[in-house]
Write a protein that holds these residues in place. Sequence first.
Motif, PDB file in Angstrom:
ATOM      1  N   VAL A  37      44.228  46.262  36.554  1.00 31.87           N
ATOM      2  CA  VAL A  37      43.455  47.428  36.976  1.00 31.87           C
ATOM      3  C   VAL A  37      44.270  48.286  37.932  1.00 31.87           C
ATOM      4  CG1 VAL A  37      41.422  48.171  38.283  1.00 31.87           C
ATOM      5  CG2 VAL A  37      41.229  46.308  36.599  1.00 31.87           C
ATOM      6  N   ARG A  38      44.885  47.655  38.923  1.00 33.93           N
ATOM      7  CA  ARG A  38      45.614  48.402  39.947  1.00 33.93           C
ATOM      8  C   ARG A  38      46.808  49.145  39.365  1.00 33.93           C
ATOM      9  NH1 ARG A  38      50.013  47.044  42.529  1.00 33.93           N
ATOM     10  NH2 ARG A  38      49.826  44.834  41.964  1.00 33.93           N
ATOM     11  N   LEU A  42      43.289  51.970  35.109  1.00 35.25           N
ATOM     12  CA  LEU A  42      42.072  51.907  34.302  1.00 35.25           C
ATOM     13  C   LEU A  42      40.927  51.317  35.125  1.00 35.25           C
ATOM     14  CD1 LEU A  42      43.602  50.414  31.012  1.00 35.25           C
ATOM     15  CD2 LEU A  42      43.025  52.820  31.463  1.00 35.25           C
ATOM     16  N   THR A  43      39.711  51.604  34.717  1.00 35.12           N
ATOM     17  CA  THR A  43      38.578  50.972  35.375  1.00 35.12           C
ATOM     18  C   THR A  43      38.574  49.485  35.021  1.00 35.12           C
ATOM     19  OG1 THR A  43      37.061  51.324  33.523  1.00 35.12           O
ATOM     20  CG2 THR A  43      37.237  53.093  35.160  1.00 35.12           C
ATOM     21  N   ARG A  44      37.955  48.694  35.870  1.00 36.36           N
ATOM     22  CA  ARG A  44      37.927  47.250  35.632  1.00 36.36           C
ATOM     23  C   ARG A  44      37.251  46.896  34.294  1.00 36.36           C
ATOM     24  NH1 ARG A  44      38.578  42.835  39.062  1.00 36.36           N
ATOM     25  NH2 ARG A  44      37.642  40.898  38.275  1.00 36.36           N
ATOM     26  N   THR A  46      37.062  48.651  31.547  1.00 34.22           N
ATOM     27  CA  THR A  46      37.944  49.055  30.442  1.00 34.22           C
ATOM     28  C   THR A  46      39.128  48.104  30.316  1.00 34.22           C
ATOM     29  OG1 THR A  46      37.320  51.380  30.646  1.00 34.22           O
ATOM     30  CG2 THR A  46      39.401  50.901  29.543  1.00 34.22           C
TER      31      THR A  46
END
Length: 253
Positions: A37-38, A42-44, A46
């Motif tokens: 994610v980081r 991207l969003t978690r 997704t």
Amino acid sequence: MKVMTQEPRVSGVGVLDKASMLLSIVEAGPATLAELVRVSGLTRPTAHRIAQALERLDLLTRDDRGRFVLGTRLGNIAVEAQRDRLVQASLPVLTDLACLTGLDARILRRRSEKQVCVATSVDPDSLTDPLPLGTTRPAKAGAASQVLLAWEDPEDLYEGLRGARFTAAQLALVRRRGWAHGPDGAVPDASSIAVPVRAKGDRVVCALVLTGKAPRMPAAEPGRALLGAVIDAASRLGEAATRPRRGGVRPVA
């Protein structure tokens, strides 16, 4: 701090580009979902959804700490590419080995429970070749079969031994020696030496087989010079698998 090893290529298809980004991150080393994610942005939800999809396709898997790592399918794809380059570049090596020893040289590849001749030093238009290009046989007997199976994963090794004319103890001996020798089931009254050809990652991608009849090919263990010639040729072939060269024999589909 984890970073991508290279800027991911862009296809213009959103979900594919996101999947490619996650693969690029994991290519740098094992990654947790939080790291995916980081680094990706991207969003978690997704990142988690795409990573799980890649996992189902065996493009990603998990290590013993639950981190995402590259799946075995990617390794298999890389090995297939190495095998194709090896076949394309093999003719000079096989020809040199045949000229040096006076014996027939071939490359055999394992496909499931079969082995197939994918390259040969013998003229492909010859009507006298006992094992022409493309010949497929059960991988259950002979030196080549032992070499093609000896370094497989335990599960594949166990399955390969079912119905085989050799034992687990014989495969252990092949692994210690680094080669196999014995009667060639495809060529009457002939014996063969088989050695593994290893590509990048030390994985066995095929077997180099030298076949002939006595006195050129002894029925007993081969001499040091003959064995050394085959091992040297296998090393050259392994290098060819990771360094594309022009020319070569016709690949077998």
